[in-house]
Design a protein around this motif. Structure first.
Motif, short mmCIF file in Angstrom:
data_model
loop_
_atom_site.label_atom_id
_atom_site.label_comp_id
_atom_site.label_asym_id
_atom_site.label_seq_id
_atom_site.Cartn_x
_atom_site.Cartn_y
_atom_site.Cartn_z
N GLN A 114 0.83 -1.21 0.00
CA GLN A 114 0.00 0.00 0.00
C GLN A 114 0.87 1.26 0.00
O GLN A 114 1.79 1.36 0.80
CB GLN A 114 -0.86 0.02 1.28
CG GLN A 114 -1.62 -1.26 1.55
CD GLN A 114 -2.78 -1.46 0.60
OE1 GLN A 114 -3.59 -0.55 0.44
NE2 GLN A 114 -2.84 -2.62 -0.04
N ALA A 115 0.51 2.18 -0.90
CA ALA A 115 1.27 3.44 -0.95
C ALA A 115 0.35 4.63 -0.70
O ALA A 115 -0.81 4.62 -1.09
CB ALA A 115 1.95 3.59 -2.31
N LEU A 116 0.92 5.62 -0.05
CA LEU A 116 0.19 6.88 0.11
C LEU A 116 0.93 7.95 -0.69
O LEU A 116 2.13 8.15 -0.48
CB LEU A 116 0.13 7.28 1.59
CG LEU A 116 -0.50 8.65 1.89
CD1 LEU A 116 -1.95 8.70 1.46
CD2 LEU A 116 -0.38 8.98 3.39
N ILE A 117 0.19 8.60 -1.61
CA ILE A 117 0.81 9.62 -2.44
C ILE A 117 0.19 10.98 -2.11
O ILE A 117 -1.03 11.14 -2.13
CB ILE A 117 0.59 9.30 -3.93
CG1 ILE A 117 1.20 7.92 -4.24
CG2 ILE A 117 1.24 10.38 -4.80
CD1 ILE A 117 0.90 7.45 -5.64
N ILE A 118 1.06 11.93 -1.78
CA ILE A 118 0.55 13.24 -1.40
C ILE A 118 1.04 14.27 -2.40
O ILE A 118 2.24 14.60 -2.44
CB ILE A 118 1.01 13.62 0.02
CG1 ILE A 118 0.67 12.47 0.98
CG2 ILE A 118 0.37 14.91 0.50
CD1 ILE A 118 1.64 12.30 2.09
N ASP A 119 0.15 14.73 -3.23
CA ASP A 119 0.52 15.66 -4.30
C ASP A 119 -0.75 16.30 -4.81
O ASP A 119 -1.81 15.67 -4.78
CB ASP A 119 1.23 14.89 -5.43
CG ASP A 119 2.12 15.81 -6.25
OD1 ASP A 119 1.76 17.00 -6.43
OD2 ASP A 119 3.18 15.34 -6.71
N ASP A 120 -0.64 17.54 -5.24
CA ASP A 120 -1.87 18.15 -5.75
C ASP A 120 -1.77 18.51 -7.23
O ASP A 120 -2.63 19.17 -7.77
CB ASP A 120 -2.26 19.38 -4.91
CG ASP A 120 -1.20 20.45 -4.95
OD1 ASP A 120 -0.05 20.13 -5.36
OD2 ASP A 120 -1.49 21.59 -4.58
N GLU A 121 -0.70 18.03 -7.89
CA GLU A 121 -0.57 18.29 -9.33
C GLU A 121 -1.12 17.09 -10.09
O GLU A 121 -0.54 16.00 -10.02
CB GLU A 121 0.89 18.47 -9.72
CG GLU A 121 1.42 19.87 -9.55
CD GLU A 121 2.91 19.90 -9.85
OE1 GLU A 121 3.26 19.79 -11.05
OE2 GLU A 121 3.71 19.98 -8.92
N ASP A 141 -1.06 11.40 -11.84
CA ASP A 141 -1.36 10.35 -12.82
C ASP A 141 -0.15 9.47 -13.07
O ASP A 141 -0.25 8.25 -13.08
CB ASP A 141 -1.78 10.99 -14.16
CG ASP A 141 -3.23 11.43 -14.12
OD1 ASP A 141 -3.91 11.07 -13.14
OD2 ASP A 141 -3.66 12.14 -15.06
N LEU A 142 0.99 10.12 -13.25
CA LEU A 142 2.21 9.38 -13.55
C LEU A 142 2.58 8.45 -12.40
O LEU A 142 2.92 7.28 -12.60
CB LEU A 142 3.35 10.37 -13.82
CG LEU A 142 4.67 9.75 -14.25
CD1 LEU A 142 4.56 9.17 -15.64
CD2 LEU A 142 5.78 10.80 -14.19
N LEU A 145 3.02 21.68 -0.66
CA LEU A 145 1.64 21.28 -0.51
C LEU A 145 0.84 22.50 -0.08
O LEU A 145 1.40 23.44 0.47
CB LEU A 145 1.54 20.18 0.55
CG LEU A 145 2.33 18.91 0.17
CD1 LEU A 145 2.53 18.01 1.36
CD2 LEU A 145 1.61 18.17 -0.94
N PRO A 146 -0.47 22.48 -0.34
CA PRO A 146 -1.27 23.67 -0.03
C PRO A 146 -1.19 24.10 1.44
O PRO A 146 -1.21 25.28 1.75
CB PRO A 146 -2.69 23.24 -0.39
CG PRO A 146 -2.54 22.08 -1.31
CD PRO A 146 -1.24 21.42 -0.96
N ASP A 147 -1.08 23.13 2.34
CA ASP A 147 -1.10 23.52 3.76
C ASP A 147 0.22 23.26 4.49
O ASP A 147 0.24 23.01 5.69
CB ASP A 147 -2.27 22.82 4.48
CG ASP A 147 -2.21 21.30 4.32
OD1 ASP A 147 -1.44 20.82 3.45
OD2 ASP A 147 -2.93 20.60 5.04
#
Ligand code: ADP
Ligand code: MG
Length: 452
Positions: free
Chosen positions: A4-11, A16-17, A56-58
């Motif tokens: 399981q992976a957690l990806i934190i990105d807002d682009e 997608d990549l 990241l936004p915050d």
């Protein structure tokens, strides 16, 4: 269960990549766009890896790394950095990030990173097991050495470059091997290279390999050390000795994660963790202009200092015992021990050559030993550090320089041994008898005096 992976990105494009790449590797992904969302996801389930953007936004990626280090230290976090922003990548590694990958994302680099992280998380329990055995390998019960043991366990979980400092013989290479052995790369190669031992005109081809015909003598393609260490760890020992011209090329290879063999025209991507060491003061070399500052900054993301033996005197008897045990096994003899005064003398000795010198002293003592207890005299500790006063008179007179004395004695020994050998027609057993020493001792002497 699938990792399981957690990806934190807002682009969206990057997201997608990342999703596509990880899902192709059989990894289930969950995404978050903010630190807040990441918190929520982390509190709901366990992850094997976490990938985060730096902006990241915050908040920023470093804050996230720090939070993870505190609350979820077992989950490897990698940061995605903007192109060329090494400073941030270094900060993230210092804060405890497992690794970094820079934009534009190279798929090969990304895949290597993910599979290394996954090995780590699967290895989790095994790592904890092997920590115990590793502890017994880097022997020591003093707080100074236990601190090193703990740092090794921690650094093994990271991909950050580690610079190991410390005097000669303190155990720097042993530390590097343990970082490798306890980490995700344990099943791949550990390649150690002494940077000072390679002639400067050959360094580049040794490191990066060469193509057939690249220069006179290049009769076939040759693989470099980076390729040999691919998937594993490359240990650059005595890195301060690297010629300046090579330092530039090394820096480039580390930044690009790829190398170009001499005479070749394509880049080969490499996946290597770099550890380095030197017994000299690297920061001082930077000041003197002998070591590039940018490379220093790159290899010295985390410094691990191995203290000299004289600063961990309480470990001397433990180490001696271990060394004597090893010597007994390899020579197939009964284990010998040190008497109290011998241990005392060792504890007062300054050990300029550290643990390696202790090994040599004990091996030499064993060679000469008749019984099964080593006493002070058998240790033959160098004069200037000896704690008894037998030779003080000699020193005071100042007539004979220490080195002169030694070579003078060696000359005499050489003469006597040669005579004995000649009179016995080079029968070593008979010659030893004649000299009143053991066969083993004679063999040792012959080697030392280059008489063989
Ligand atoms: N804490 C230790 N426990 C057991 N052996 C040690 C320890 N430290 C050093 N050694 C041994 O001492 C020798 C020198 O260590 P090495 O790692 O080559 O030193 P360095 O690279 O700092 O010169 C090696 O044989 C190593 O196994
Ligand atoms: Mg060494």
């Amino acid at each position: 269960m699938r990792p399981q992976a957690l990806i934190i990105d807002d682009e969206p494009d990057i997201l997608d990549l990342l999703l596509m790449t990880l899902e192709n590797m059989g990894v289930d992904c969950r995404t978050a766009e903010t630190i807040k969302q990441a918190h929520a996801a982390l509190s709901e389930q366990l992850f094997d890896i976490c990938l985060t953007d730096m902006r990241l936004p915050d908040g920023d990626g470093i804050d996230l790394v720090k939070m993870m280090q505190k609350k979820y230290p077992q989950i490897p976090v990698a940061v995605i950095t903007a192109h060329g922003s090494m400073e941030l990548a270094v900060l993230a590694l210092k804060a405890g990030a497992f690794d970094f990958v820079s934009k534009p994302l190279k798929l090969k680099v990304l895949r290597d990173l993910v599979s290394t992280a996954l090995k780590l998380s699967r290895k989790n329990e095994a790592v904890i097991d092997s920590q115990e055995s590793a502890r017994t390998t880097l022997l020591g019960k003093t707080p100074a050495i236990q601190d090193v043991q703990n740092k090794i366990a921690k650094l093994a979980r990271s991909q950050a470059p580690v610079y190991i400092s410390g005097e000669s013989g303190t155990g720097k290479e042993l530390v590097a091997r343990l970082i490798h052995k306890q980490g995700a790369r344990a099943d791949s190669a550990f390649v150690a290279v002494n940077c000072g031992a390679i002639p400067s005109e050959l360094v580049e081809s040794e490191f990066f390999g060469h193509k057939k015909g690249a220069f006179t003598g290049a009769i076939s393609d040759k693989q470099g050390l980076f390729q040999a260490a691919n998937g594993g760890t490359l240990f650059l020992d005595e890195i301060a000795d690297l010629p300046l011209a090579m330092q530039v090329k090394l820096l480039r290879a580390l930044q690009e994660k790829s190398v170009r063999p001499v005479g070749g025209n394509e880049e080969i991507s490499i996946n290597v963790r770099v550890l380095s060491a030197t017994h000299s003061n690297l920061a001082e070399k930077v000041k003197q202009g002998q070591f590039r500052e940018d490379l220093f900054y790159r290899v010295n993301v985390i410094e691990l200092h191995v203290p000299p033996l004289r600063d961990r005197v309480e470990d001397i008897s433990l180490l001696s015992d271990h060394i004597l045990q090893k010597l007994a096994e390899s020579n197939e003899i009964q284990k010998v021990s040190l008497n109290k005064s011998a241990i005392n003398a060792l504890q007062k000795y300054s050990f300029p050559g550290n643990v390696r010198e202790l090994e040599n002293i004990l091996e030499r003592a064993l060679t000469w030993l008749e019984g099964d207890v080593i006493s002070v005299a058998d240790l033959m500790l160098p004069e200037e550090n000896r704690t008894d006063t037998v030779d003080v008179e000699n020193k005071k007179s100042g007539l004979i320089q220490e080195n002169d004395l030694e070579s003078h004695l060696e000359d005499q020994e050489r003469q006597l041994i040669t005579q004995a050998l000649e009179s016995t027609r080079w029968n070593k057993t008979a010659a030893a008898k004649k000299l009143g020493i053991t066969f083993r001792a004679l063999r040792y002497k012959l080697k030392k005096l280059n008489l063989e």
